[in-house]
Design an enzyme around this catalytic site. Structure first.
Site, PDB file in Angstrom:
ATOM      1  N   CYS A  33       0.874  -1.427  -0.190  1.00 15.91           N
ATOM      2  CA  CYS A  33      -0.113   0.127  -0.034  1.00 15.91           C
ATOM      3  C   CYS A  33       1.191   1.609   0.110  1.00 15.91           C
ATOM      4  O   CYS A  33       1.582   1.452   0.581  1.00 15.91           O
ATOM      5  CB  CYS A  33      -1.155   0.385   0.944  1.00 15.91           C
ATOM      6  SG  CYS A  33      -1.881   1.021   1.354  1.00 15.91           S
ATOM      7  N   CYS A  53       0.826   4.945   6.880  1.00 12.06           N
ATOM      8  CA  CYS A  53       0.511   3.677   8.060  1.00 12.06           C
ATOM      9  C   CYS A  53       1.171   3.398   9.070  1.00 12.06           C
ATOM     10  O   CYS A  53       1.666   1.987   8.826  1.00 12.06           O
ATOM     11  CB  CYS A  53      -1.008   3.955   8.275  1.00 12.06           C
ATOM     12  SG  CYS A  53      -2.414   4.499   7.279  1.00 12.06           S
ATOM     13  N   CYS A  99       0.520  -0.094   9.934  1.00 13.56           N
ATOM     14  CA  CYS A  99       0.424  -1.527   9.325  1.00 13.56           C
ATOM     15  C   CYS A  99       1.038  -1.638   8.859  1.00 13.56           C
ATOM     16  O   CYS A  99       2.122  -0.984   8.287  1.00 13.56           O
ATOM     17  CB  CYS A  99      -1.030  -0.647   8.012  1.00 13.56           C
ATOM     18  SG  CYS A  99      -1.443  -1.673   7.280  1.00 13.56           S
ATOM     19  N   CYS A 115     -16.679  -8.472   5.595  1.00 20.73           N
ATOM     20  CA  CYS A 115     -15.881  -7.605   5.630  1.00 20.73           C
ATOM     21  C   CYS A 115     -14.182  -7.524   4.630  1.00 20.73           C
ATOM     22  O   CYS A 115     -13.788  -8.400   5.257  1.00 20.73           O
ATOM     23  CB  CYS A 115     -15.435  -7.193   6.475  1.00 20.73           C
ATOM     24  SG  CYS A 115     -17.331  -6.773   7.738  1.00 20.73           S
ATOM     25  N   CYS A 141     -19.430  -5.358   3.628  1.00 19.62           N
ATOM     26  CA  CYS A 141     -18.546  -4.080   4.531  1.00 19.62           C
ATOM     27  C   CYS A 141     -17.205  -4.409   3.812  1.00 19.62           C
ATOM     28  O   CYS A 141     -16.750  -5.448   3.335  1.00 19.62           O
ATOM     29  CB  CYS A 141     -18.610  -4.632   5.663  1.00 19.62           C
ATOM     30  SG  CYS A 141     -16.934  -2.422   5.879  1.00 19.62           S
ATOM     31  N   CYS A 184     -19.226   2.416   9.233  1.00 16.16           N
ATOM     32  CA  CYS A 184     -18.589   1.769  10.314  1.00 16.16           C
ATOM     33  C   CYS A 184     -16.998   2.964  10.051  1.00 16.16           C
ATOM     34  O   CYS A 184     -16.655   2.739   9.298  1.00 16.16           O
ATOM     35  CB  CYS A 184     -18.007   0.165   9.241  1.00 16.16           C
ATOM     36  SG  CYS A 184     -17.112   0.162  10.324  1.00 16.16           S
ATOM     37  N   ARG A 197     -17.996  -2.015  17.900  1.00 14.19           N
ATOM     38  CA  ARG A 197     -16.750  -3.835  17.566  1.00 14.19           C
ATOM     39  C   ARG A 197     -15.181  -4.119  18.184  1.00 14.19           C
ATOM     40  O   ARG A 197     -14.662  -3.016  17.816  1.00 14.19           O
ATOM     41  CB  ARG A 197     -16.886  -3.876  16.045  1.00 14.19           C
ATOM     42  CG  ARG A 197     -16.503  -5.053  15.623  1.00 14.19           C
ATOM     43  CD  ARG A 197     -16.547  -4.941  14.077  1.00 14.19           C
ATOM     44  NE  ARG A 197     -17.715  -5.161  13.355  1.00 14.19           N
ATOM     45  CZ  ARG A 197     -18.522  -4.812  12.904  1.00 14.19           C
ATOM     46  NH1 ARG A 197     -17.113  -3.985  12.428  1.00 14.19           N
ATOM     47  NH2 ARG A 197     -19.664  -4.150  12.633  1.00 14.19           N
TER      48      ARG A 197
HETATM   49  N1  SAM Z   1      -6.628   0.747   3.272  1.00 15.05           N
HETATM   50  C1  SAM Z   1      -7.535   0.952   3.735  1.00 15.05           C
HETATM   51  C2  SAM Z   1      -7.905   1.886   4.672  1.00 15.05           C
HETATM   52  O1  SAM Z   1      -6.818   2.275   5.482  1.00 15.05           O
HETATM   53  O2  SAM Z   1      -8.628   2.314   4.874  1.00 15.05           O
HETATM   54  C3  SAM Z   1      -8.480  -0.192   4.356  1.00 15.05           C
HETATM   55  C4  SAM Z   1      -7.967  -1.449   5.133  1.00 15.05           C
HETATM   56  S1  SAM Z   1      -6.759  -1.239   6.484  1.00 15.05           S
HETATM   57  C5  SAM Z   1      -5.856  -2.104   6.749  1.00 15.05           C
HETATM   58  C6  SAM Z   1      -8.469  -0.868   7.773  1.00 15.05           C
HETATM   59  C7  SAM Z   1      -8.318  -0.774   9.024  1.00 15.05           C
HETATM   60  O3  SAM Z   1      -7.406  -1.605  10.074  1.00 15.05           O
HETATM   61  C8  SAM Z   1      -7.504   0.951   9.559  1.00 15.05           C
HETATM   62  O4  SAM Z   1      -8.104   2.068  10.091  1.00 15.05           O
HETATM   63  C9  SAM Z   1      -6.713   0.794  11.057  1.00 15.05           C
HETATM   64  O5  SAM Z   1      -7.375   0.798  11.588  1.00 15.05           O
HETATM   65  C10 SAM Z   1      -7.043  -1.534  11.261  1.00 15.05           C
HETATM   66  N2  SAM Z   1      -4.954  -1.941  11.541  1.00 15.05           N
HETATM   67  C11 SAM Z   1      -4.312  -2.116  10.533  1.00 15.05           C
HETATM   68  N3  SAM Z   1      -3.785  -2.787  10.918  1.00 15.05           N
HETATM   69  C12 SAM Z   1      -3.556  -2.358  12.548  1.00 15.05           C
HETATM   70  C13 SAM Z   1      -3.049  -2.919  13.558  1.00 15.05           C
HETATM   71  N4  SAM Z   1      -1.847  -3.436  13.328  1.00 15.05           N
HETATM   72  N5  SAM Z   1      -3.421  -3.211  14.539  1.00 15.05           N
HETATM   73  C14 SAM Z   1      -4.856  -2.550  14.909  1.00 15.05           C
HETATM   74  N6  SAM Z   1      -5.158  -2.005  13.567  1.00 15.05           N
HETATM   75  C15 SAM Z   1      -4.647  -1.232  12.750  1.00 15.05           C
HETATM   76 FE1  SF4 Z   2      -2.837   1.567   3.334  1.00 15.73          FE
HETATM   77 FE2  SF4 Z   2      -2.712   0.000   5.308  1.00 15.73          FE
HETATM   78 FE3  SF4 Z   2      -2.859   2.503   5.604  1.00 15.73          FE
HETATM   79 FE4  SF4 Z   2      -4.618   0.583   5.262  1.00 15.73          FE
HETATM   80  S1  SF4 Z   2      -4.038   0.600   7.178  1.00 15.73           S
HETATM   81  S2  SF4 Z   2      -4.671   2.138   3.981  1.00 15.73           S
HETATM   82  S3  SF4 Z   2      -3.005  -0.876   4.042  1.00 15.73           S
HETATM   83  S4  SF4 Z   2      -0.975   0.719   4.824  1.00 15.73           S
END
Ligand code: SAM
Ligand code: SF4
Ligand code: DTB
Length: 333
Positions: A53, A57, A60, A98, A135, A195, A267
């Protein structure tokens, strides 16, 4: 009026500051009023496009910026594989499916991107044909993309604000908090359920948690579902060495979310694998009424399904929309 959208940060902070028993009583009472049968929704996650990606973040594992993470990237899954996964989830008792893609946003400007978006629309149609709630979470959306998802039959769009407006740029620099709010407006305008929640345990202050919940509680209407994630620290991400969050912090955050958004489905999301069963019991008592159900979240492990079944059976809580015999077994095992 119990359901209000004029929450201020200091009012939410005052809830965090309550002695635990007083917060517990308020949350428990609202939970019983608005969800009299105390059902729990089981939602199963599937990563339909994993890793690589472009966003950064800090939490992530799927960000291409975090090169030290041991994660295999995968292109968009085919529709038949997704249908099979949804069928299996339904057979095990999930009523919501989802699908998450590691995208900054769907790219409908190119022919290839449009074809991929069309495949996601087909996945939504397949999930709906199984009689499940659908979702997706695909990153930022244009108004047109949100409408196309709605037309395909999508129920809800997941798009988290993740933390407070103030703390946001400590965690993510490739987009701004207001970009998230804009997409949420498009989702709402398209008639989709929202959500939207966040993560705790990223080094934020309690005041950031209060600010985050005040933003959610300030939405009209409130998001229909509110995922509260405890950070899963993943080796190789900037937050990989973060200490796991205190269990009572999770319980309190859930309780405050229940008081602020009494009609929303709260949730208890990522992080359950490292939580004790007792912590999860407390979360259910103070208002959590949904889980992610299945052995994996998107890429990280989740609490085993057998443990979930045992927990719900011990509590005697019904499963929402138990569509199959398997779901019935979840309630009565
Ligand atoms: N890329 C899209 C976005 O960020 O909107 C969707 C997928 S993203 C992985 C969805 C959510 O997963 C993030 O907004 C975050 O809240 C959660 N998430 C991702 N990595 C995480 C982690 N290591 N621990 C807890 N929550 C996590
Ligand atoms: Fe990309 Fe992960 Fe951020 Fe979603 S949370 S935008 S998958 S880096
Ligand atoms: C949400 O708030 N949590 C889910 C879902 N929405 C998409 C994702 C949790 C991801 C946890 C880390 C992983 O599995 O990669």
């Amino acid at each position: 009026m119990v359901v209000r959208s004029d929450w201020t940060q200091s009012q939410v902070q005052a809830l965090f500051d309550l002695p635990f028993y007083a917060l517990f009583d308020q949350a428990r009472s609202l939970h019983k009023t608005f969800f009299p049968n105390q059902d729990v929704q089981l939602a199963t996650l599937l990563s339909i496009k994993t890793g690589g990606c472009p966003e950064d973040c800090g939490y992530c594992p799927q960000s291409a910026h975090h090169k030290q993470v041991a994660l295999k990237s995968d292109p968009l899954m085919d529709v038949a594989t997704v249908r099979q996964a949804a069928q299996a989830a339904k057979a095990k008792g999930a009523s919501r499916f989802c699908m998450g893609a590691a995208w900054r946003s769907p790219n409908t400007h190119t022919e290839k991107g449009q074809a991929q978006f069309n495949a996601v629309l087909d996945m939504i149609r397949e999930v709906k044909a199984l009689g499940m709630e659908a979702c997706v979470t695909l990153g930022m959306l244009t108004p047109e993309q949100a409408l196309a998802l709605k037309e395909a039959g999508l129920d809800a769009y997941n798009h988290n604000i993740d933390t407070s407006p103030e703390y946001y740029d400590k965690i993510i620099t490739t987009r701004a908090f207001k970009d998230r709010l804009e997409t949420l407006d498009h989702v709402r305008d398209a008639g989709l359920s929202v959500c939207c929640g966040g993560i705790i345990g990223m080094g934020e202050q309690i005041s950031d948690r209060a600010a985050m919940i005040a933003v959610l509680g300030g939405m009209t209407p409130h998001p229909e579902s509110v995922p509260i994630n405890a950070l899963v620290p993943v080796e190789g991400t900037p937050l990989g060495h973060q200490k796991t969050v205190d269990p009572m912090d999770i319980v309190r955050t859930i309780a405050v979310a229940r008081v602020v958004m009494p009609t929303s489905r709260i949730r208890l999301s990522a992080g359950r694998e490292s939580m004790s069963q007792e912590t999860q019991v407390l979360c259910l008592l103070v208002g959590a009424n949904s889980f992610f159900y299945g052995d994996t979240l998107l890429t990280a492990p989740n609490q085993a399904e057998e443990k979930d079944r045992a927990l719900l059976a011990m509590m005697g809580l019904p499963v929402k929309g138990a569509l199959s015999e398997a779901a019935d077994e979840v309630c009565h095992a």
